[in-house]
Scaffold this motif. Structure first.
Motif, short mmCIF file in Angstrom:
data_model
loop_
_atom_site.label_atom_id
_atom_site.label_comp_id
_atom_site.label_asym_id
_atom_site.label_seq_id
_atom_site.Cartn_x
_atom_site.Cartn_y
_atom_site.Cartn_z
N TYR A 172 0.83 -1.21 0.00
CA TYR A 172 0.00 0.00 0.00
C TYR A 172 0.86 1.25 0.00
O TYR A 172 0.67 2.15 -0.81
CB TYR A 172 -0.91 -0.04 1.22
CG TYR A 172 -1.91 1.08 1.31
CD1 TYR A 172 -3.15 0.98 0.68
CD2 TYR A 172 -1.64 2.23 2.04
CE1 TYR A 172 -4.09 2.00 0.77
CE2 TYR A 172 -2.57 3.26 2.14
CZ TYR A 172 -3.78 3.13 1.51
OH TYR A 172 -4.70 4.15 1.60
N VAL A 206 -8.24 7.40 -1.14
CA VAL A 206 -8.01 6.29 -0.20
C VAL A 206 -6.97 6.66 0.83
O VAL A 206 -7.06 6.32 2.01
CB VAL A 206 -7.57 5.03 -0.98
CG1 VAL A 206 -7.20 3.91 -0.02
CG2 VAL A 206 -8.67 4.56 -1.92
N SER A 207 -5.94 7.41 0.40
CA SER A 207 -4.87 7.78 1.32
C SER A 207 -5.34 8.71 2.42
O SER A 207 -4.65 8.92 3.41
CB SER A 207 -3.71 8.44 0.55
OG SER A 207 -4.12 9.65 -0.03
N SER A 209 -8.05 8.17 4.16
CA SER A 209 -8.75 7.39 5.16
C SER A 209 -7.79 7.09 6.30
O SER A 209 -6.89 6.28 6.17
CB SER A 209 -9.27 6.08 4.55
OG SER A 209 -9.73 5.22 5.56
N LYS A 210 -8.00 7.76 7.43
CA LYS A 210 -7.04 7.67 8.52
C LYS A 210 -6.95 6.26 9.11
O LYS A 210 -5.86 5.77 9.42
CB LYS A 210 -7.42 8.67 9.63
CG LYS A 210 -7.48 10.12 9.16
CD LYS A 210 -6.14 10.59 8.62
CE LYS A 210 -6.18 12.07 8.30
NZ LYS A 210 -7.07 12.39 7.17
N VAL A 211 -8.09 5.59 9.25
CA VAL A 211 -8.09 4.25 9.83
C VAL A 211 -7.35 3.29 8.91
O VAL A 211 -6.50 2.51 9.34
CB VAL A 211 -9.52 3.76 10.09
CG1 VAL A 211 -9.50 2.30 10.55
CG2 VAL A 211 -10.20 4.64 11.14
N ASN A 212 -7.68 3.33 7.63
CA ASN A 212 -7.02 2.45 6.67
C ASN A 212 -5.53 2.75 6.59
O ASN A 212 -4.70 1.83 6.54
CB ASN A 212 -7.67 2.61 5.29
CG ASN A 212 -7.22 1.56 4.31
OD1 ASN A 212 -7.25 0.36 4.63
ND2 ASN A 212 -6.78 1.96 3.14
N SER A 213 -5.17 4.03 6.58
CA SER A 213 -3.76 4.41 6.53
C SER A 213 -3.01 3.87 7.74
O SER A 213 -1.89 3.37 7.62
CB SER A 213 -3.62 5.93 6.47
OG SER A 213 -4.13 6.43 5.26
N LYS A 215 -3.68 1.26 9.54
CA LYS A 215 -3.50 -0.19 9.41
C LYS A 215 -2.34 -0.52 8.47
O LYS A 215 -1.56 -1.45 8.71
CB LYS A 215 -4.79 -0.83 8.89
CG LYS A 215 -5.94 -0.82 9.88
CD LYS A 215 -7.18 -1.46 9.28
CE LYS A 215 -8.34 -1.47 10.26
NZ LYS A 215 -9.57 -2.05 9.66
N LYS A 216 -2.22 0.24 7.39
CA LYS A 216 -1.17 -0.03 6.41
C LYS A 216 0.21 0.35 6.94
O LYS A 216 1.20 -0.31 6.62
CB LYS A 216 -1.47 0.73 5.12
CG LYS A 216 -2.79 0.31 4.45
CD LYS A 216 -2.82 -1.17 4.14
CE LYS A 216 -4.11 -1.55 3.43
NZ LYS A 216 -4.20 -2.99 3.12
N SER A 219 1.17 -2.41 9.18
CA SER A 219 1.55 -3.56 8.35
C SER A 219 2.97 -3.38 7.79
O SER A 219 3.73 -4.36 7.70
CB SER A 219 0.55 -3.72 7.20
OG SER A 219 0.93 -4.76 6.34
#
Length: 250
Positions: A172, A206-207, A209-213, A215-216, A219
């Motif tokens: 990501y 997409v970038s 999105s704080k929650v998704n960011s 998680k990445k 990772s």
């Protein structure tokens, strides 16, 4: 002899923005560059627009991806064609100020850094409403970068004479993973304190999105860098704090 700069641009559904990116390169005061745009199987006119520029300017080159594979693989497709000693990155929705290459190349030579980056400002989706100047730390080592968000992709330049050839990891945050890989090898990143790039903030990106960011980033620590939970937690806290300060206001 002037060094060639290879500019790496992945593009997907970028028809509304790619012309601004290309013309910002063509307007550079430093003329020895090649712009390699990899169209990641866009369903819009992205490829046709780039092809039109390539017909008019041989320094602009189009690489067509057979299937959509994401920005990391698109960047790798461009990297596979790159001829320059220096690799600069420019995302399809961002653009440079005219002296970006000139000033950064001079700085890279003076500093001797394998990786350099600059200051920048954000703009809205329409390219208007400039935000504040995004300041950056003077230098970053591997451990410093683990907890920092300072290197914006479209400001980064790599000296391949020092780093050797490289490719992006399909993840990501492939850009963040690359900076970490280069610094882990012992290189240091140095900052040029000049405002030289405009970063377009897209609605619904997409970038953003704080929650998704988050998680990445976690990772990246665990799966790519191989850090333990304790170390990952420490660096993640630092990263989150720096990101909060960075995005607290436009």
């Amino acid at each position: 002899m002037a060094e060639l700069v290879s500019i790496i641009t992945p593009a997907y559904k970028a028809a509304g923005y790619i012309e601004k990116a290309i013309t910002s390169v063509q307007q550079q005061t430093y003329p020895h560059w090649e712009l390699i745009v990899a169209d990641d199987c866009s369903p819009d006119d992205t490829g046709r627009i780039v092809a039109r520029y390539a017909e008019q300017d041989p320094r602009v080159k189009l690489v067509v991806q057979p299937v959509n594979q994401g920005p990391a693989m698109a960047r790798n497709a461009s990297l596979g064609k790159a001829q320059g000693r220096f690799i600069a990155f420019l995302d399809s929705d961002d653009w440079w100020l005219p002296r970006k290459l000139e000033l950064q190349l001079d700085f890279a030579g003076r500093s001797g850094a394998a990786l350099t980056y600059t200051q920048f400002k954000r703009v809205d989706q329409d390219g208007n409403n400039e935000g504040r100047l995004m300041k950056v730390p003077d230098r970053l080592t591997y451990r410093m970068l683990l907890g920092n968000t300072a290197i914006a992709t479209s400001t980064a330049m790599v000296d391949r004479k020092q780093t050797g050839d490289f490719r992006m990891t399909k993840t990501y945050y492939d850009d963040f993973a690359l900076w970490l890989k280069l610094l882990r090898a012992g290189h240091v990143a140095n900052a040029l304190h000049e405002d030289l790039m405009r970063y377009r903030v897209l609605k619904g990106s997409v970038s953003r999105s704080k929650v998704n960011s988050a998680k990445k980033v976690w990772s990246t620590y665990r799966e790519i860098e191989g850090l333990g939970i304790a170390s990952s937690s420490v660096y993640f806290s630092m990263y989150a704090c720096n990101a909060l300060l960075k995005y607290l206001r436009f």
